[in-house]
Enzyme design. Sequence first.
Site, PDB file in Angstrom:
ATOM      1  N   ALA A   1       0.804  -1.217   0.000  1.00 49.94           N
ATOM      2  CA  ALA A   1       0.000   0.000   0.000  1.00 49.94           C
ATOM      3  C   ALA A   1       0.837   1.268   0.000  1.00 49.94           C
ATOM      4  O   ALA A   1       0.377   2.321  -0.444  1.00 49.94           O
ATOM      5  CB  ALA A   1      -0.937  -0.004   1.210  1.00 49.94           C
ATOM      6  N   SER A   2       2.075   1.185   0.485  1.00 45.19           N
ATOM      7  CA  SER A   2       2.905   2.388   0.562  1.00 45.19           C
ATOM      8  C   SER A   2       4.151   2.322  -0.304  1.00 45.19           C
ATOM      9  O   SER A   2       4.750   3.359  -0.593  1.00 45.19           O
ATOM     10  CB  SER A   2       3.316   2.663   2.011  1.00 45.19           C
ATOM     11  OG  SER A   2       4.049   1.566   2.543  1.00 45.19           O
TER      12      SER A   2
ATOM     13  N   ARG B   1       8.691  -3.197  -4.340  1.00 44.75           N
ATOM     14  CA  ARG B   1      10.090  -3.575  -4.509  1.00 44.75           C
ATOM     15  C   ARG B   1      10.230  -4.619  -5.587  1.00 44.75           C
ATOM     16  O   ARG B   1       9.350  -5.454  -5.774  1.00 44.75           O
ATOM     17  CB  ARG B   1      10.673  -4.181  -3.217  1.00 44.75           C
ATOM     18  CG  ARG B   1      10.683  -3.293  -2.004  1.00 44.75           C
ATOM     19  CD  ARG B   1       9.453  -3.413  -1.151  1.00 44.75           C
ATOM     20  NE  ARG B   1       9.035  -4.776  -0.881  1.00 44.75           N
ATOM     21  CZ  ARG B   1       9.634  -5.583  -0.002  1.00 44.75           C
ATOM     22  NH1 ARG B   1      10.650  -5.162   0.707  1.00 44.75           N
ATOM     23  NH2 ARG B   1       9.181  -6.806   0.192  1.00 44.75           N
TER      24      ARG B   1
ATOM     25  N   HIS C   1      -1.923 -12.745  -4.131  1.00 47.48           N
ATOM     26  CA  HIS C   1      -2.265 -12.049  -2.902  1.00 47.48           C
ATOM     27  C   HIS C   1      -1.041 -12.121  -2.000  1.00 47.48           C
ATOM     28  O   HIS C   1      -0.533 -13.216  -1.722  1.00 47.48           O
ATOM     29  CB  HIS C   1      -3.474 -12.671  -2.215  1.00 47.48           C
ATOM     30  CG  HIS C   1      -3.926 -11.893  -1.023  1.00 47.48           C
ATOM     31  ND1 HIS C   1      -4.340 -12.487   0.146  1.00 47.48           N
ATOM     32  CD2 HIS C   1      -3.995 -10.561  -0.799  1.00 47.48           C
ATOM     33  CE1 HIS C   1      -4.665 -11.552   1.028  1.00 47.48           C
ATOM     34  NE2 HIS C   1      -4.449 -10.371   0.473  1.00 47.48           N
ATOM     35  N   ASP C   2      -0.562 -10.976  -1.541  1.00 45.77           N
ATOM     36  CA  ASP C   2       0.706 -10.948  -0.804  1.00 45.77           C
ATOM     37  C   ASP C   2       0.722 -11.881   0.395  1.00 45.77           C
ATOM     38  O   ASP C   2       1.758 -12.494   0.698  1.00 45.77           O
ATOM     39  CB  ASP C   2       1.082  -9.518  -0.406  1.00 45.77           C
ATOM     40  CG  ASP C   2      -0.046  -8.743   0.269  1.00 45.77           C
ATOM     41  OD1 ASP C   2      -1.048  -9.358   0.690  1.00 45.77           O
ATOM     42  OD2 ASP C   2       0.072  -7.509   0.362  1.00 45.77           O
TER      43      ASP C   2
ATOM     44  N   THR D   1       1.361  -4.102   6.974  1.00 49.02           N
ATOM     45  CA  THR D   1       0.288  -3.120   7.087  1.00 49.02           C
ATOM     46  C   THR D   1      -0.926  -3.747   7.758  1.00 49.02           C
ATOM     47  O   THR D   1      -1.582  -3.139   8.598  1.00 49.02           O
ATOM     48  CB  THR D   1      -0.081  -2.568   5.697  1.00 49.02           C
ATOM     49  OG1 THR D   1       1.078  -1.951   5.127  1.00 49.02           O
ATOM     50  CG2 THR D   1      -1.193  -1.554   5.795  1.00 49.02           C
TER      51      THR D   1
ATOM     52  N   ASN E   1      -8.184 -11.183   9.652  1.00 53.65           N
ATOM     53  CA  ASN E   1      -7.543  -9.933   9.262  1.00 53.65           C
ATOM     54  C   ASN E   1      -7.560  -8.979  10.446  1.00 53.65           C
ATOM     55  O   ASN E   1      -8.623  -8.622  10.953  1.00 53.65           O
ATOM     56  CB  ASN E   1      -8.297  -9.294   8.088  1.00 53.65           C
ATOM     57  CG  ASN E   1      -8.103 -10.041   6.795  1.00 53.65           C
ATOM     58  OD1 ASN E   1      -7.133  -9.835   6.090  1.00 53.65           O
ATOM     59  ND2 ASN E   1      -9.043 -10.935   6.487  1.00 53.65           N
TER      60      ASN E   1
END
Length: 466
Positions: A12-13, A16, A237-238, A260, A297
């Site tokens: 989200a921020s 890499r 999906h990470d 996050t 989550n």
Amino acid sequence: MGNYYLAIDIGASSGRHILGHLENGKMELEEVYRFENGLEERNGHLCWNHEKLFAAIIEGLKKCKELGKVPVSMGVDTWGVDFVLLDEKDQILGDTVGYRDSRTKGMDEKVYEIISEDDLYARTGIQKAIFNTIYQLMAVKTEHPEQMEQAKAMLMTPDYFHFLLTGVKMQEYTMATTGQLIDPVSKDWDYELIDLLGYNREMFLPVHTPGTLVGNFRKEIVEQVGFDCQVVLPGTHDTASAVLSVPANDDDFLYISSGTWSLMGIETKVANCTPESKAANITNEGGYDYRFRYLKNIMGLWMIQNVKKELENKYSFAELCDMASQCDDFTSRVEVDDDCFLAPKNMIAEVQRYCRDTNQPEPKTPGEISAVIYNSLAECYARTAKEIEGIMGRTYSRIHVVGGGSNAVYLNELTAKYTHKEVHAGPTEATAIGNIAAQMIKAAEFSSVEETRTCIYHSFGVKKYE
């Protein structure tokens, strides 16, 4: 020197490009490019800048060429639930709205007019989150029905970037499950549910598993970056990629993919869609090799990331951890999953307001604010562990923390303290490692998930907290 494999991990921020290869039986990593990401205001909505992100993807590929380290394959992973709709000319319809936008407010009620919340969980096994794809699509249908009618394809964020690279449209399974529209038994779209909701069935493309070859670079991409490369689906999906990197082969552990978001859970072979599971707000997201990520989550380090930014980045995360530990006796706590912390204008002010409203001492200093957040997170982890153990009817002896949060020493100490379990921290680059691992399995560098995880353990190790 062995073959190089490239993970493009976009959060989200930031994002890499990380190259991986095997050397003397161990996985070696090298970060070759880093770029910024963030939501932008556009037409009254919070949107992702896909053009900027794809330009960064290309720049990182060029960097690989400059270094003389050309990957044989690559894959992109990102956060979940967000998507683009493409028209017949493969152009994006509408804005690339992000999951923290408020357009989904009230859309859950519209969905439940068609199917009850209980029935929806029973047939998908996915935890309710107001930003899930199912509610985002209801917002599109409500506000811009013409966009849904015109859509010829819905691609989740990494699927879209794979399409731009190869010209091939392909939906990846682990990402698709985050949207709350996949049948956990068939492992495919729940087309009956899609029809009930009035969504355009045509735009839901066939679902493919991690390890599937998408294709090679388009001619235009080859000319831009200076080489050709296979694009192979990782767990896009990470968290699916991060969980693949957990360095353990038994079943006596919980994991926390700590970034996050904090995703805490276990691996299972069968989805648990029971009322008890729903009541605990636990989800059954897809994982590598159809292993379910049975997890909750939790808001995660989003809160401390915002605090760091609001303090004008005067302190590193390690310094915030250290200051928090010095305020260990500060007793105030917040409910980290309260909606007020999802996208506040000011996180520090929101934490302080929450403490005032609940008649607790208001944190003033950076150390006190950080202590409130870290202690509240660790207590949430302890509650979640008990919920999962209660549902599964067993206990787990340890917790594996992977991802960036595995470096948060104070949080790891608190997690061990509140859960009364061993905490094994590492690897840090969990998502990139899992992304690369899926590619390596595809290339027969490893013969199984178990062999892969053994290599990860010996390559990166863990730090133990008790």
